[in-house]
Each structure stands twice: as C-alpha cells, then as structure tokens.
Design a protein around this motif. Structure first.
Motif, PDB file in Angstrom:
ATOM      1  N   UNK B  71       0.822  -1.204   0.000  1.00 30.24           N
ATOM      2  CA  UNK B  71       0.000   0.000   0.000  1.00 30.24           C
ATOM      3  C   UNK B  71       0.857   1.255   0.000  1.00 30.24           C
ATOM      4  N   UNK B  72       2.004   1.158   0.660  1.00 29.79           N
ATOM      5  CA  UNK B  72       2.888   2.313   0.739  1.00 29.79           C
ATOM      6  C   UNK B  72       3.434   2.679  -0.646  1.00 29.79           C
ATOM      7  N   UNK B  73       3.842   1.658  -1.390  1.00 30.00           N
ATOM      8  CA  UNK B  73       4.469   1.982  -2.692  1.00 30.00           C
ATOM      9  C   UNK B  73       3.444   2.264  -3.799  1.00 30.00           C
ATOM     10  N   UNK B  74       2.210   1.852  -3.604  1.00 28.67           N
ATOM     11  CA  UNK B  74       1.212   2.100  -4.655  1.00 28.67           C
ATOM     12  C   UNK B  74       1.163   3.584  -5.021  1.00 28.67           C
ATOM     13  N   UNK B  75       1.076   4.428  -4.003  1.00 25.56           N
ATOM     14  CA  UNK B  75       0.972   5.857  -4.288  1.00 25.56           C
ATOM     15  C   UNK B  75       2.211   6.354  -5.028  1.00 25.56           C
ATOM     16  N   UNK B  76       3.376   5.873  -4.612  1.00 26.69           N
ATOM     17  CA  UNK B  76       4.616   6.290  -5.283  1.00 26.69           C
ATOM     18  C   UNK B  76       4.644   5.830  -6.730  1.00 26.69           C
ATOM     19  N   UNK B  77       4.206   4.589  -6.954  1.00 19.73           N
ATOM     20  CA  UNK B  77       4.278   4.041  -8.310  1.00 19.73           C
ATOM     21  C   UNK B  77       3.260   4.708  -9.237  1.00 19.73           C
ATOM     22  N   UNK B  78       2.101   5.044  -8.704  1.00 20.33           N
ATOM     23  CA  UNK B  78       1.114   5.761  -9.527  1.00 20.33           C
ATOM     24  C   UNK B  78       1.723   7.109  -9.968  1.00 20.33           C
ATOM     25  N   UNK B  79       2.298   7.799  -9.005  1.00 20.44           N
ATOM     26  CA  UNK B  79       2.896   9.092  -9.336  1.00 20.44           C
ATOM     27  C   UNK B  79       4.039   8.954 -10.329  1.00 20.44           C
ATOM     28  N   UNK B  80       4.846   7.900 -10.145  1.00 23.10           N
ATOM     29  CA  UNK B  80       5.961   7.665 -11.053  1.00 23.10           C
ATOM     30  C   UNK B  80       5.447   7.503 -12.486  1.00 23.10           C
ATOM     31  N   UNK B  81       4.343   6.767 -12.639  1.00 24.35           N
ATOM     32  CA  UNK B  81       3.767   6.577 -13.979  1.00 24.35           C
ATOM     33  C   UNK B  81       3.234   7.890 -14.533  1.00 24.35           C
ATOM     34  N   UNK B  82       2.552   8.636 -13.670  1.00 23.11           N
ATOM     35  CA  UNK B  82       1.978   9.905 -14.116  1.00 23.11           C
ATOM     36  C   UNK B  82       3.091  10.828 -14.615  1.00 23.11           C
ATOM     37  N   UNK B  83       4.148  10.932 -13.822  1.00 25.62           N
ATOM     38  CA  UNK B  83       5.252  11.842 -14.174  1.00 25.62           C
ATOM     39  C   UNK B  83       5.927  11.423 -15.476  1.00 25.62           C
ATOM     40  N   UNK B  84       6.326  10.141 -15.552  1.00 25.09           N
ATOM     41  CA  UNK B  84       7.076   9.726 -16.740  1.00 25.09           C
ATOM     42  C   UNK B  84       6.214   9.783 -18.000  1.00 25.09           C
ATOM     43  N   UNK B  85       4.932   9.461 -17.857  1.00 23.97           N
ATOM     44  CA  UNK B  85       4.081   9.471 -19.051  1.00 23.97           C
ATOM     45  C   UNK B  85       3.744  10.878 -19.520  1.00 23.97           C
TER      46      UNK B  85
END
Lengths: 309, 267
Positions: B71-85
């Motif tokens: 659950x902790x990394x979900x938010x980070x990974x969503x943001x990572x996708x948003x930023x890179x895309x």
C-alpha cells in the motif's frame, strides 16, 4: 491593395550568413507572381519570413496591410503556404491533417469538416481521406499540401517549388488548378526552378540572386527586353547543309530541324522570304521555350540589369 | 502600453480556443493511435513492480508508518507513472513535430504561442491522468486502496502532470536529435523518481541524505499524493503544493520565453 509589401528586408543567419540584403518587393492583390532565383539565392528565406518560419533581422513585411510585427495573427490568417518539402505528420490520416490545420486557424469543427471535404474533392483526394499520409504517392502528397494550404481560404497562396519532382501530367493539372483559383481572386506567389512554369503562369516576376532582387517587373516587359528569340523550324524536306540565311543566324539541329535566331529588329516575314529563296518549306515551327531561361542565366552570370542581355 | 496588452488579451478569444482544442485533440489522438507504446507499458511495468516489490519482497518488509509495503508503494508508483508518461508524451510529440516539421503547420497559423504550450501541456496531462487511473486499477488487483482525500489526490495528479508536461516541452524545444529526448528521462528523471520516496520514507535515510532529498521536487509530489491516498507524508502537504506550483510557474515562464524566441523551431 497590396497583397504583399516588403521593405528593406534583411536576414543574417546565426552563423553570420547574410541571406537577404535589404530587399523590396511588392505584390498586388490578384497577381500571379513568380520569385525566381538559383539555389541559395534567398527565395525560401523570403518566404520563411513572410510566413513566420524564419525570424527577420531587419525590415518590414506586411500582408494585405497587416504588419507582421504588430498584427502578426491577422497577417498569418491571410496566407496559405505550400512548402517545398513534405511537412505533414505522415502517420496522420489525410482528413485529420486538413481538419487539424483548419483548427489551428480557429475554424470550428463543423466548418472545418466541410472545408476539408471541399478541398479534398477539389484536389482529387477525397477517396484517400481515411488513408495515412505516408501511403500517398508523391503527387498526392503535393496535392495534400495544396489542399491543406487552402483549407482556411487564404487570400494569398504561397507555393515554394510546388512542382518539384512532379510528373508532366500532374504539373499541367496543377497549373490549371492554380490558374483557376487565381481567376477566383486568390493572389499567388510561387518560387520555381522551372522557368517554363513561371513563363506559363505568372504575369509578374522578380529575380533574386545572392540576397538581392535583380529585377522586378511584368513578364511581358521582361521578355520584350530579350534581343533575340530562337525559333525551331520543322522542315518538309531533308536539308543536307545549311544554306546562306543572309542576315539570320541559324543552325541545323538535324536534317529536318532548323533553328534560327531572330533579332528584335528583324521580322519573321524576312526570314520566310530567305527560306523561300532556297525552296525550303517549313511544315511547322515553335518558339524555343527557353526565353526566360536564357535571360535568367545571363542575368545571374552578369549580375547586371536585363538591358545588357 | 496598448501594444503589450493587446496580444495577451487576444490570445484568449474563441479562435485561439479552437486552436488550443485542436492541439489537445491531436495529442490525444496520437497517444491513442499508438496505445501499445503509450498505454500498455505502464500496465506491464507496474504489475511487475506490484508483484515483485509489493507482494514478494514487500511481504518480508512488513509495514512502513503503519501501512503494508504494498500500500505504501502504490501511491509512489502511480505518481511515477503519471510523471514519466506526461513528460514522455510532450517531449516525444513535440520533438516529433519538429523532426517531421509538421510543427510548421502551427507556426504559420495564427495560433498564439501560449495556446500551443497549453495545448501540448493539456495533452500530456490527459495521458498522465489516464495512466494514473490505469495504474490505480491495476493496483486494485493486488491490494485494497482507500482514498484519504480525493481533492488532494486529484489536484496533485493534475499539478504533477502539468509540471512534467511543461518540463517535457522545454526538453523538446532544446532537443536536436532523438538522443536528446531520452537523456533527461534517463539521467535526471529516473534517478530523481527513485530517490523521490517512491519506495521508502526519507526517515529511513541517514541525516545528510534526508536533507539532500529535500531539494528533489519529486519527493514533494510523491509525498503529497501519498497523503491524498493514505493520509501520511514525510513533509508538509501545503508546502509541497507551494513547491510544485512554484516549479510549474517557473517552467511555464521559461517555456513561453523559448517559444516566443522560437528556440529550435525558427531560424
């Protein structure tokens, strides 16, 4: 009304290359105007500045009275550009390319669709509307660029080498099309390497060389300045050697084809009289369609006024 | 005075809005046309992250600040996708337009520069938002997600995708070859993202690195988003918003200057 007014236009590129040395150019509304010049003369730079693709160094440009420094958007709305090289997104569909271009000019979607249909039909591309642009043939790509340039119905159409690499049939049909839209009131400026094209289409001409306009006048008056015209005569009977043509200078291209230079102060009647003396029968004749070309080459070489040709 | 004001006002008329909407449409059509390259990869990569880091390794890590690692990394990974895309969308699309020269279609048209920039940015934001939603849906297969504050979550996604769309635009203006398009994502964006608290809390870092992390704008984005989802953050969320808005404004002004000068697009 002036469709285009250029004053003291100067361009020095970042590397220090001076492409334009303060040129003046006027094109009246409704004209069919040719801008001629050898490669690197400054034609594309001039067109680039008029269409905002190139920043000018100094000088003024106004399009239908709109100065590109103070009323750029109004000036841009007047112009349609057909560039020298294909510059559409090759992965886009033909129809999308036109609708998108119309959108950039602020034309709402419904009208953009109607316009796209109108011009794709006019240019014979309607069947290809759902095809990606990369799948079109070279000639179709050229026509696509013309349709794209017309979609916002500009008052001034600028074509940079529009028929480069286009076959003769298509070239002729493009000429007809350009004549037609010019007759409807669209001012046309074209640059071309085909001098025959300028001679066939344009009433006004400017020749540019090394960033300077070396002549700027009507096609007729320019051609009148030619001292010599060459005629090609097709003979009924074979001629084995060149007879004495008196005051005329001629040469045999082959046994049935005689080329004769006619000076401005000589008459065709005199030429035919001389030919009749030698019992030479002329079946047909044509003007050697290189009048402009010869003058052009001489002018570029000498860099002098046309009267010295 | 009137000279300087007129163009700015005229940039927001109906005609310019049509131009803006056209660019957005074109951008959306582009990333939808090549959906295998744009929308599918985040599904694959993020599913792998969830399986390996979240599930397999995460189950041995235990909890961070009271939440399972997944659950902790979900938010980070969503943001990572948003930023890179968002970044990738604008940098690739704008550079391709330069490369194929169809950017000239826009330059010759009477569309104000600000609308060109906004059009590309909103295009990038659309892909960013869409990717965020897709990754979120993928995450639902692996864990339970509750959203602590919808408004913070949504606004941080929009702001972050805006910031990185503008940054992608600046990158594309300077880019002369395709290499230049991938240099920044590889050498700047990826390290900043990995060190931006996607996988860990900065409390876990030694003192110096905790402070050093604070100069990384992605840290603020990831934490503000994590606050929106879980209600926890390493830093003050209001401050995070301030930083993101400040960076966005800075990049926006810079991008407009480049565009007005015609850097890389007009000789």
């Amino acid at each position: 009304m002036k469709a285009l007014e250029i004053r003291q236009l100067t361009k020095v590129y970042a590397g220090g290359h001076q492409a334009l040395n303060g040129i003046d150019l006027d094109v009246s509304e409704g004209e069919f105007f040719a801008l001629l010049g050898p490669n690197g003369a400054g034609k594309t730079t001039t067109i680039g500045i008029i269409t905002s693709l190139v920043n000018k160094t100094a000088g003024q440009v106004s399009v239908f009275g709109y100065d590109i420094d103070t009323q750029l958007e109004a000036a841009k709305s007047q112009i349609g550009l057909v560039p020298q090289e294909f510059n559409f997104n090759v992965f886009e569909k033909v129809m999308h390319i036109l609708i998108t271009q119309a959108g950039y000019y602020g034309i709402p979607a419904k009208l953009a669709n109607e316009r796209a249909e109108k011009y794709l039909k006019k240019l014979g591309l309607w069947d290809k509307r759902n095809v990606q642009a990369r799948e079109l043939s070279g000639g179709m790509k050229r026509r696509l660029m013309i349709a794209r340039a017309l979609v916002h119905e500009p008052k001034l159409l600028i074509l940079d080498e529009p028929t480069a690499g286009v076959d003769i049939e298509l070239r002729r049909s493009m000429w007809d099309f350009l004549r037609e839209i010019n007759a409807q009131g669209i001012t046309i400026i074209l640059t071309t390497h085909y001098l025959e094209e300028a001679e066939a289409l344009c009433r006004k001409i400017a020749i540019i060389n090394q960033g300077n306009i070396i002549t700027h006048e009507g096609m007729d008056s320019l051609l009148r300045k030619l001292h010599v015209e060459t005629f090609i005569l097709y003979l009924k009977n074979e001629l084995w050697e060149l007879p004495d043509l008196g005051e005329f200078n001629g040469y045999l291209e082959n046994k049935c084809t005689l080329a004769v230079d006619v000076q401005r102060d000589q008459s065709m009647n005199d030429l035919f009289a001389v030919l009749a003396q030698h019992n030479i029968e002329v079946q047909s004749m044509r003007n050697k369609a290189n009048r402009l070309e010869e003058m052009f080459i001489k002018m570029i070489a000498k860099g002098e006024e046309v009267d010295n040709v | 005075m009137s000279k300087s004001i007129t163009p700015k006002l005229s940039a927001f008329n109906r005609q310019s809005f049509v131009g803006f909407a056209t660019i957005v449409q074109r951008e959306v059509r582009r990333f939808c046309r090549i959906w295998v390259q744009t929308l599918v990869p985040p599904i694959i990569t993020m599913a792998l992250y969830f399986v390996i880091f979240g599930h397999l390794i995460g189950s041995r890590i235990g909890t961070i600040e009271g939440y399972p690692y997944m659950q902790y990394i979900v938010s980070g990974l969503v943001m990572m996708s948003v930023i890179t895309n968002s970044y990738a969308n604008v940098v690739t699309s704008f550079f391709s337009s330069k490369f194929q020269r169809n950017i000239e279609e826009m330059i010759v048209a009477p569309i104000p520069n600000i609308m060109i920039l906004l059009g590309f940015v909103v295009g990038g934001m659309t892909r960013g938002l869409l990717t965020g939603i897709i990754v979120m849906v993928v995450a639902l297969f692996f864990t339970h997600i509750q959203i602590h504050n919808v408004w913070i979550t949504l606004s941080i996604v929009l702001l972050a995708s805006m910031l990185f769309s503008i940054a992608g635009f600046v990158n594309a203006m300077y880019a002369k070859k395709f290499d230049d398009v991938s240099i920044v994502p590889t050498f700047v964006l990826t390290p900043l993202t990995y060190f931006g608290g996607v996988f860990y809390s900065i409390d876990m870092l030694p003192g110096f690195w905790q402070h050093a992390s604070l100069i990384n704008p992605i840290l603020y984005i990831v934490n503000a988003f994590r606050f929106g989802i879980l209600g926890i953050s390493d830093i003050n969320v209001g401050f995070a918003f301030g930083i993101i808005i400040l960076f966005s404004a800075g990049f926006f002004i810079f991008a407009m200057r480049l565009l007005n000068k015609g850097v890389g697009i007009r000789s």
